[in-house]
Design a protein around this motif. Structure first.
Motif, PDB file in Angstrom:
ATOM      1  N   UNK A  80       0.825  -1.210   0.000  1.00  0.00           N
ATOM      2  CA  UNK A  80       0.000   0.000   0.000  1.00  0.00           C
ATOM      3  C   UNK A  80       0.859   1.259   0.000  1.00  0.00           C
ATOM      4  N   UNK A  81       2.000   1.215   0.669  1.00  0.00           N
ATOM      5  CA  UNK A  81       2.920   2.358   0.684  1.00  0.00           C
ATOM      6  C   UNK A  81       3.795   2.401  -0.573  1.00  0.00           C
ATOM      7  N   UNK A  82       3.775   1.322  -1.367  1.00  0.00           N
ATOM      8  CA  UNK A  82       4.674   1.175  -2.515  1.00  0.00           C
ATOM      9  C   UNK A  82       6.128   1.286  -2.056  1.00  0.00           C
ATOM     10  N   UNK A  83       6.408   0.559  -1.001  1.00  0.00           N
ATOM     11  CA  UNK A  83       7.753   0.551  -0.410  1.00  0.00           C
ATOM     12  C   UNK A  83       8.496  -0.684  -0.901  1.00  0.00           C
ATOM     13  N   UNK A  84       9.526  -0.479  -1.695  1.00  0.00           N
ATOM     14  CA  UNK A  84      10.301  -1.606  -2.204  1.00  0.00           C
ATOM     15  C   UNK A  84      11.712  -1.147  -2.528  1.00  0.00           C
ATOM     16  N   UNK A 454       0.101   6.228  10.406  1.00  0.00           N
ATOM     17  CA  UNK A 454      -0.631   7.153   9.560  1.00  0.00           C
ATOM     18  C   UNK A 454       0.289   8.249   9.049  1.00  0.00           C
ATOM     19  N   UNK A 455      -0.089   8.945   7.958  1.00  0.00           N
ATOM     20  CA  UNK A 455       0.687  10.086   7.500  1.00  0.00           C
ATOM     21  C   UNK A 455       0.795  11.139   8.589  1.00  0.00           C
ATOM     22  N   UNK A 592       8.413  13.883   4.287  1.00  0.00           N
ATOM     23  CA  UNK A 592       8.816  12.643   3.656  1.00  0.00           C
ATOM     24  C   UNK A 592       7.635  11.844   3.132  1.00  0.00           C
ATOM     25  N   UNK A 593       6.446  12.082   3.671  1.00  0.00           N
ATOM     26  CA  UNK A 593       5.294  11.268   3.319  1.00  0.00           C
ATOM     27  C   UNK A 593       4.392  12.027   2.359  1.00  0.00           C
ATOM     28  N   UNK A 597       2.514   7.471   0.787  1.00  0.00           N
ATOM     29  CA  UNK A 597       3.546   6.720   0.088  1.00  0.00           C
ATOM     30  C   UNK A 597       4.759   6.494   0.990  1.00  0.00           C
ATOM     31  N   UNK A 598       5.598   5.574   0.569  1.00  0.00           N
ATOM     32  CA  UNK A 598       6.848   5.320   1.274  1.00  0.00           C
ATOM     33  C   UNK A 598       7.720   6.571   1.282  1.00  0.00           C
TER      34      UNK A 598
END
Length: 608
Positions: A80-84, A454-455, A592-593, A597-598
Motif C-alpha cells: 500500500x505504501x509502494x515501499x520496495x 498514519x501520514x 517525507x510522506x 507513500x513510502x
C-alpha cells in the motif's frame, strides 16, 4: 448464578468475536487478557484471522499462523505504501556451471544477438519446520542459457548459490529459451534433491534439466518429442496427488500434451491437436492467425490464446483419452450490448473487437473455496492493452476489464497476488502496471492499525489503488559492483516479458526485461521493525564496508498513478532518505510522506 465472563463463552462464539478484530495488533492484545484466551488465540484465532483478512494470499497450511499473520500484515502495508527496493540481479558469488559442474568466478551474459535476451521466469519457495526457515528457488533464461538461484534462510542466516546450464552445441539466436518452468518438489521428496527445470527452445528443443545440489558434475536430461517444431509457449500442471502434465504449442498451430516424468529419457506426447485459423463470415480463413499461448485452467480444461481474431480465446476439454479436437467454448473480447453500441460498419453491422491474446492466468483460489481452483475464472492480456476477466459459468463474454487510461500498450505478462492485486507487464516503456482486484472490499488495511503508521497530517489517506512503475532507473548514473553489473547499459526502454514471485506471501517480485532481471523486495528502509523472516533493519554503512555495494546497487525508479492528473513520482536514494529522516540535510524539513507513500517517494525530481 454468577455472571458469565468472556472465557466462559463457547469456542465458536469466541472465534466469531475474534474474526471482527481488524489487525494483528488487536488480536495480540486480546490474547494477553488471560491465559485461557492466550491459548485459544494461539491455537485457533490466528488461523481465523488469516482466513478472514487474507482469504486469497494466506497459505493452505503454515507451521506458525501467528508469524504468517505478521508477514502478511507487514507485506500488505509495504504494497500500500509502494515501499520496495529494486535491484538488477545476475549470477555471482558461488556459481556452478553445467555441463561439467565447474565453479566459475564471474558470469558472462550471452553475446551475439542483435538485441538483448528475452528472459523467461519462474520461482517457488518451500517452508521448513519453522515459518522463518525456507528455501527460495528462482530460474530465468538468458538467451540459450538457464540461470538458477537457490536461496536458503535459517532464521537470520541466508546462503545463496547459483547454477547455470547451457548446452554445449547451443547457438545464440537459434537455440534461445522460449519457455521455462520450475518443477516443485513432490510430497515427501527430499528438499536437497536436484532442481529440475523444463525448457523449450526456438529450435524445437523441449527438455527437463536436473541440476544437482551435490558435487556431481553432470546434469540429467529428459527430452520431450517435438518433431523439431519450435516451442512457442507452454504451461505446467503440477498436482500434489496427481500426475504432472505439460501443455505446449509448437509452431503456429499445434498443441501437445505431455506427461512429465524425469525418470524417462524420452517422453512422447499423450495427444496433440491442430488449431486451425477461424473462418470469417465470407468463408475465408483468417490470415496471419496463430496460437500465442496455452495455459492449464484446471486438470480438465486448457485455454489457448490465438489471434488476431474476434474470438481469440478457445477452451478445450482434457479427458482421460486426450484433448478434445474442437473447443467446447470460444470467448470474444466484448459482450453483445457493448458491440451493439460500438462502431457501425458501412453495411450496418456492428464491428467486433479483434485482437490477439498473450498471457492467460487462472484466478488464484481463496479460503472460501477451500483452497482449490476449478479454473472457471481466468484472466487474459491482449494486444489491445486490456486485461479481461472471464467466467466459464457465465453466458457473458467478459465479466470485468482492467484498463489503464494512461497507456494502451499490449499486455505481455500477468501475475496475481491472490485475488488482491494484479500485476501486468506491458510491451512499451518498461512499464509495470498494478491493479487492485478487491473492487473496493478491504479485507485488511494498515490504516486500521496504530496511529503511528498514519501520514504525519493524521489524515486517513491511501494512494490511488492502480499505479504504474517504470522498471528502469530515472537516472542512468549508477555503476554497480560485483558480477559485472553496469546499470547504465540496461537503462533503455523495454517490454516487461515475464513476471514471477515465489508465493503470495513472499515480499519478492521478479521481472524480466530486455537483457536483465529485476528484483523488487517489498520493504521500507526506514522500518525499524521489518519482517524478520526476510529482512533486517537497514543501517547506512560507510563506503568500502561490507554492505556498501548492496546499498549502492538499489535502483531509483519512477512511477505514477493511473489517474487524470498523472503526477510523476521518483525515488530518493537510500542515503538521501536516511539523511532527510534524521535531519542531516539542509532541506531536512521537507515532508517525507506524500499521500501515504513510502518515504523514498518524492513528487517529480523535488529535492534532487
Amino acid at each position: 448464578m454468577a455472571p458469565s465472563t468472556l472465557t466462559d463463552l463457547p469456542l465458536e462464539l469466541l472465534d466469531h468475536i475474534t474474526s471482527y478484530l481488524p489487525t494483528a495488533q488487536s488480536l495480540a492484545s486480546f490474547s494477553q487478557t488471560s491465559k485461557s484466551l492466550n491459548a485459544f488465540v494461539e491455537k485457533d484465532a490466528w488461523q481465523t484471522f488469516l482466513r478472514s483478512r487474507f482469504p486469497s494470499t494466506c497459505p493452505a497450511s503454515t507451521p506458525s499462523p501467528k508469524h504468517t499473520a505478521r508477514t502478511l500484515t507487514i507485506l500488505s502495508k509495504a504494497w500500500n505504501h509502494r515501499a520496495f527496493l529494486a535491484r538488477y540481479i545476475e549470477p555471482r558469488g558461488d556459481i556452478r556451471a553445467f555441463p561439467g559442474g565447474r565453479k566459475v568466478e564471474r558470469w558472462k551474459p550471452p553475446k551475439g544477438q542483435t538485441i538483448g535476451f528475452t528472459p523467461h521466469l519462474d520461482a517457488y519457495e518451500s517452508i521448513g519446520p519453522r515459518w522463518q526457515d525456507r528455501k527460495e528457488v528462482l530460474a530465468f533464461s538468458a538467451g540459450a542459457e538457464v540461470c538458477l538461484q537457490t536461496r536458503v534462510r535459517r532464521g537470520d542466516q541466508e546462503y545463496a548459490r547459483w547454477y547455470t546450464y547451457r548446452p554445449l552445441s547451443a547457438y545464440e539466436g537459434r537455440d534461445d529459451v522460449t519457455t521455462l518452468h520450475l518443477l516443485r518438489p513432490e510430497l515427501g521428496e527430499a528438499s536437497q534433491g536436484p532442481e529440475r527445470v523444463i525448457t523449450g527452445t526456438a529450435n524445437g528443443g523441449l527438455a527437463i534439466v536436473a541440476l544437482p545440489e551435490s558435487d556431481q558434475s553432470t546434469a540429467a536430461l529428459s527430452h520431450f518429442v517435438t518433431q523439431g517444431h519450435p516451442v512457442r509457449s507452454s504451461s505446467i500442471l503440477q498436482q500434489p496427488l496427481g500426475k504432472t502434465l505439460l501443455v505446449a504449442n509448437m509452431s503456429d498451430s499445434r498443441v501437445c500434451i505431455y506427461p512429465v516424468d524425469a525418470a524417462q529419457s524420452k517422453i512422447a506426447p499423450l495427444d496433440s491437436i491442430d488449431i486451425k485459423p477461424s473462418t470469417s463470415e465470407n468463408g475465408q480463413r483468417a490470415k496471419h492467425q496463430r496460437v500465442w499461448s496455452t495455459s492449464f485452467l484446471s486438470s480438465a480444461r486448457i485455454a489457448a490464446g490465438i489471434g488476431p481474431s474476434d474470438e481469440p480465446i478457445h477452451i478445450y476439454s482434457l479427458t482421460p483419452s486426450g484433448l478434445e479436437k474442437e473447443p467446447f467454448r470460444k470467448f470474444s473480447l466484448q459482450n453483445d450490448f457493448e458491440r451493439l453500441v460500438g462502431e457501425i460498419t458501412l453495411s450496418g453491422f456492428a464491428k467486433k473487437s479483434s485482437s490477439s491474446i498473450y498471457p492467460i492466468l487462472p484466478l488464484p483460489p481463496s479460503s472460501s473455496s477451500g483452497g482449490s481452483s476449478d479454473g472457471d475464472v481466468f484472466l487474459t492480456g491482449a494486444y489491445d492493452g486490456i486485461i479481461r476477466l472471464h467466467d466459464l459459468r457465465s453466458d457473458r463474454q467478459v465479466e470485468r476489464t482492467y484498463t489503464d487510461p494512461t497507456d494502451d500498450s499490449a499486455i505481455y505478462s500477468l501475475l496475481a497476488r491472490g485475488q488482491e492485486k494484479l500485476i501486468a507487464g506491458s510491451s512499451r516503456h518498461s512499464l509495470l502496471k498494478v491493479f487492485d482486484m478487491r473492487m473496493g472490499a478491504d479485507c485488511y488495511s494498515y490504516l486500521d492499525a496504530s496511529t503511528c503508521h498514519l501520514p504525519s497530517s493524521g489524515a486517513r489517506r491511501e494512494p490511488a489503488r492502480d499505479w504504474n512503475l517504470f522498471l528502469r532507473p530515472h537516472s542512468a548514473t549508477h555503476t554497480g559492483r560485483g558480477g559485472g553489473n553496469n546499470w547504465a547499459r540496461r537503462s533503455h526502454e523495454s517490454s516487461v516479458y515475464s513476471l514471477a514471485s515465489p508465493s503470495s506471501q513472499s515480499p519478492y517480485l521478479y521481472a524480466g526485461v530486455e537483457n536483465a532481471i529485476l528484483e523488487l523486495a517489498f520493504t521500507s528502509i526506514l522500518d525499524q521493525q521489518p519482517d524478520p523472516t526476510f529482512f533486517s533493519t537497514w543501517k547506512p554503512v560507510a563506503r568500502g564496508k561490507t554492505d556498501a555495494w548492496r546499498s549502492a546497487e538499489v535502483l531509483d525508479l519512477a512511477m505514477y498513478d493511473q489517474t487524470a492528473d498523472m503526477k510523476l513520482y521518483t525515488q530518493r536514494s537510500l542515503w538521501s532518505t536516511w539523511n532527510l529522516k534524521h535531519g542531516h540535510a539542509s532541506h531536512a524539513s521537507t515532508s517525507l510522506v506524500i499521500d501515504g507513500l513510502d518515504e523514498r517517494w518524492r513528487l517529480g525530481t523535488e529535492g534532487a
